[in-house]
Design a protein around this motif. Structure first.
Motif, PDB file in Angstrom:
ATOM      1  N   ALA A  73      15.523   2.831  -6.155  1.00 51.09           N
ATOM      2  CA  ALA A  73      14.098   2.998  -5.886  1.00 51.09           C
ATOM      3  C   ALA A  73      13.530   1.596  -5.742  1.00 51.09           C
ATOM      4  O   ALA A  73      13.850   0.703  -6.538  1.00 51.09           O
ATOM      5  CB  ALA A  73      13.421   3.748  -7.026  1.00 51.09           C
ATOM      6  N   ALA A  74      12.731   1.386  -4.716  1.00 51.61           N
ATOM      7  CA  ALA A  74      12.224   0.048  -4.440  1.00 51.61           C
ATOM      8  C   ALA A  74      10.894   0.137  -3.712  1.00 51.61           C
ATOM      9  O   ALA A  74      10.468   1.224  -3.298  1.00 51.61           O
ATOM     10  CB  ALA A  74      13.242  -0.708  -3.581  1.00 51.61           C
ATOM     11  N   LEU A  75      10.263  -1.007  -3.554  1.00 49.27           N
ATOM     12  CA  LEU A  75       9.103  -1.142  -2.685  1.00 49.27           C
ATOM     13  C   LEU A  75       9.517  -2.035  -1.530  1.00 49.27           C
ATOM     14  O   LEU A  75      10.148  -3.076  -1.746  1.00 49.27           O
ATOM     15  CB  LEU A  75       7.924  -1.794  -3.421  1.00 49.27           C
ATOM     16  N   ASP A  76       9.166  -1.625  -0.308  1.00 46.63           N
ATOM     17  CA  ASP A  76       9.488  -2.487   0.827  1.00 46.63           C
ATOM     18  C   ASP A  76       8.415  -3.567   0.960  1.00 46.63           C
ATOM     19  O   ASP A  76       7.499  -3.651   0.135  1.00 46.63           O
ATOM     20  CB  ASP A  76       9.689  -1.661   2.106  1.00 46.63           C
ATOM     21  N   CYS A  77       8.511  -4.359   2.006  1.00 48.84           N
ATOM     22  CA  CYS A  77       7.619  -5.505   2.162  1.00 48.84           C
ATOM     23  C   CYS A  77       6.167  -5.135   2.449  1.00 48.84           C
ATOM     24  O   CYS A  77       5.301  -5.998   2.403  1.00 48.84           O
ATOM     25  CB  CYS A  77       8.158  -6.457   3.220  1.00 48.84           C
ATOM     26  N   GLU A  78       5.905  -3.864   2.730  1.00 53.28           N
ATOM     27  CA  GLU A  78       4.528  -3.385   2.875  1.00 53.28           C
ATOM     28  C   GLU A  78       4.105  -2.548   1.675  1.00 53.28           C
ATOM     29  O   GLU A  78       3.140  -1.816   1.739  1.00 53.28           O
ATOM     30  CB  GLU A  78       4.372  -2.579   4.167  1.00 53.28           C
ATOM     31  N   ALA A  79       4.874  -2.647   0.596  1.00 57.03           N
ATOM     32  CA  ALA A  79       4.625  -1.929  -0.659  1.00 57.03           C
ATOM     33  C   ALA A  79       4.759  -0.419  -0.515  1.00 57.03           C
ATOM     34  O   ALA A  79       4.156   0.331  -1.266  1.00 57.03           O
ATOM     35  CB  ALA A  79       3.270  -2.308  -1.256  1.00 57.03           C
ATOM     36  N   ASN A  80       5.574   0.027   0.441  1.00 60.32           N
ATOM     37  CA  ASN A  80       5.900   1.447   0.570  1.00 60.32           C
ATOM     38  C   ASN A  80       7.060   1.752  -0.370  1.00 60.32           C
ATOM     39  O   ASN A  80       8.055   1.029  -0.369  1.00 60.32           O
ATOM     40  CB  ASN A  80       6.344   1.792   2.000  1.00 60.32           C
TER      41      ASN A  80
ATOM     42  N   LYS B  21       7.647   9.033  -2.004  1.00 54.51           N
ATOM     43  CA  LYS B  21       8.595   7.986  -1.631  1.00 54.51           C
ATOM     44  C   LYS B  21       9.174   8.276  -0.262  1.00 54.51           C
ATOM     45  O   LYS B  21       9.409   9.419   0.095  1.00 54.51           O
ATOM     46  CB  LYS B  21       9.747   7.922  -2.632  1.00 54.51           C
ATOM     47  N   ASN B  22       9.391   7.207   0.490  1.00 52.09           N
ATOM     48  CA  ASN B  22      10.129   7.327   1.741  1.00 52.09           C
ATOM     49  C   ASN B  22      11.605   7.365   1.387  1.00 52.09           C
ATOM     50  O   ASN B  22      12.091   6.486   0.692  1.00 52.09           O
ATOM     51  CB  ASN B  22       9.875   6.114   2.644  1.00 52.09           C
ATOM     52  N   VAL B  23      12.295   8.393   1.827  1.00 52.61           N
ATOM     53  CA  VAL B  23      13.734   8.442   1.623  1.00 52.61           C
ATOM     54  C   VAL B  23      14.351   7.710   2.797  1.00 52.61           C
ATOM     55  O   VAL B  23      14.181   8.107   3.942  1.00 52.61           O
ATOM     56  CB  VAL B  23      14.244   9.896   1.527  1.00 52.61           C
ATOM     57  N   THR B  24      15.008   6.617   2.504  1.00 56.09           N
ATOM     58  CA  THR B  24      15.586   5.786   3.545  1.00 56.09           C
ATOM     59  C   THR B  24      16.797   6.478   4.139  1.00 56.09           C
ATOM     60  O   THR B  24      17.764   6.747   3.432  1.00 56.09           O
ATOM     61  CB  THR B  24      15.986   4.410   2.973  1.00 56.09           C
ATOM     62  N   PRO B  25      16.752   6.796   5.440  1.00 55.49           N
ATOM     63  CA  PRO B  25      17.920   7.436   6.047  1.00 55.49           C
ATOM     64  C   PRO B  25      19.048   6.436   6.210  1.00 55.49           C
ATOM     65  O   PRO B  25      18.829   5.237   6.294  1.00 55.49           O
ATOM     66  CB  PRO B  25      17.391   7.889   7.412  1.00 55.49           C
TER      67      PRO B  25
ATOM     68  N   MET C   5       0.840  -1.170   0.000  1.00 52.24           N
ATOM     69  CA  MET C   5       0.000   0.000   0.000  1.00 52.24           C
ATOM     70  C   MET C   5       0.892   1.242   0.000  1.00 52.24           C
ATOM     71  O   MET C   5       1.846   1.316   0.752  1.00 52.24           O
ATOM     72  CB  MET C   5      -0.908  -0.025   1.227  1.00 52.24           C
ATOM     73  N   LEU C   6       0.566   2.224  -0.819  1.00 48.21           N
ATOM     74  CA  LEU C   6       1.338   3.463  -0.858  1.00 48.21           C
ATOM     75  C   LEU C   6       1.032   4.304   0.366  1.00 48.21           C
ATOM     76  O   LEU C   6      -0.064   4.249   0.920  1.00 48.21           O
ATOM     77  CB  LEU C   6       0.997   4.262  -2.121  1.00 48.21           C
ATOM     78  N   SER C   7       2.017   5.094   0.762  1.00 54.78           N
ATOM     79  CA  SER C   7       1.771   5.999   1.889  1.00 54.78           C
ATOM     80  C   SER C   7       0.681   6.988   1.493  1.00 54.78           C
ATOM     81  O   SER C   7       0.452   7.235   0.316  1.00 54.78           O
ATOM     82  CB  SER C   7       3.060   6.711   2.287  1.00 54.78           C
TER      83      SER C   7
ATOM     84  N   LYS D  45      12.353  -2.506   6.493  1.00 53.06           N
ATOM     85  CA  LYS D  45      12.250  -1.057   6.673  1.00 53.06           C
ATOM     86  C   LYS D  45      11.008  -0.640   7.461  1.00 53.06           C
ATOM     87  O   LYS D  45      11.098   0.219   8.339  1.00 53.06           O
ATOM     88  CB  LYS D  45      12.343  -0.354   5.325  1.00 53.06           C
ATOM     89  N   PRO D  46       9.813  -1.231   7.203  1.00 54.61           N
ATOM     90  CA  PRO D  46       8.660  -0.847   8.031  1.00 54.61           C
ATOM     91  C   PRO D  46       8.885  -1.167   9.507  1.00 54.61           C
ATOM     92  O   PRO D  46       8.546  -0.366  10.381  1.00 54.61           O
ATOM     93  CB  PRO D  46       7.506  -1.669   7.445  1.00 54.61           C
TER      94      PRO D  46
END
Length: 173
Positions: free
Chosen positions: A59-66, A8-12, A1-3, A150-151
């Motif tokens: 650029a990727a999708l995490d395991c929660e599709a973020n 996009k979440n910028v991964t710190p 699910m998208l935020s 990541k989530p």
């Protein structure tokens, strides 16, 4: 699910990870000292080579599709004994990185990953700790780069922040 805001979440960068900017700053005043990378309980051989430096935007999708995005720099070390009796000076390593930065944009705050192999065993991915001076040598400890969720990491960070007192006063600032 998208935020909810569809950005996009910028991964710190993990605070325990060293960036290329951190590494270059740490080496700046030690250019004549040997630079020794350590992994698996031992030092790289004195003849190690920096065989490749890569910069990537991911650029990727995490395991929660973020959606996630980050930049990462990969430094490939070939752990061989072909360079003589001493390890590469820190200044030579820094010069290699500077030469790469003349041709490839290196985000100084990017996540830094070392790819290490002896040319026989498969390449291993490592992250680097802050360099330290040990007996006239600069040592950089490399540890295997673990996988993460990541989530879950974001949730743990939020939980930790929520458990911290705001400012010591009776109410939050």
């Amino acid at each position: 699910m998208l935020s909810s805001d569809n950005r996009k979440n910028v991964t710190p960068v993990d605070p325990s990870d060293l960036t290329i900017g951190d590494l270059m700053a740490a080496l700046a005043d030690c250019k004549d000292k040997p630079l020794v990378f350590r992994y698996g309980g031992r030092a790289v051989k004195p003849g190690y080579h920096v065989t490749e430096v890569k910069a990537g935007q991911f650029a990727a999708l995490d395991c929660e599709a973020n959606p996630e995005s980050w930049s990462e720099i990969f430094v490939q070390l070939w752990d061989v004994d072909e360079g003589g009796p001493v390890h590469m000076p820190a200044g030579k390593f820094a010069a290699i990185i500077r030469k790469v930065s003349d041709h490839v944009a290196l985000d100084q705050a990017a996540k830094l990953t070392f790819e290490v192999s002896d040319g026989v065993r498969p390449m291993e991915l490592h992250r680097a700790a802050q360099p330290s001076v040990v007996g006239g040598v600069i040592e950089v400890e490399l540890t295997p780069r673990p996988a993460s969720c990541k989530p879950r990491d974001r949730w743990l960070t939020e939980q930790k922040a929520a458990s911290q007192p705001c400012c010591g006063a009776s109410r939050c600032c």
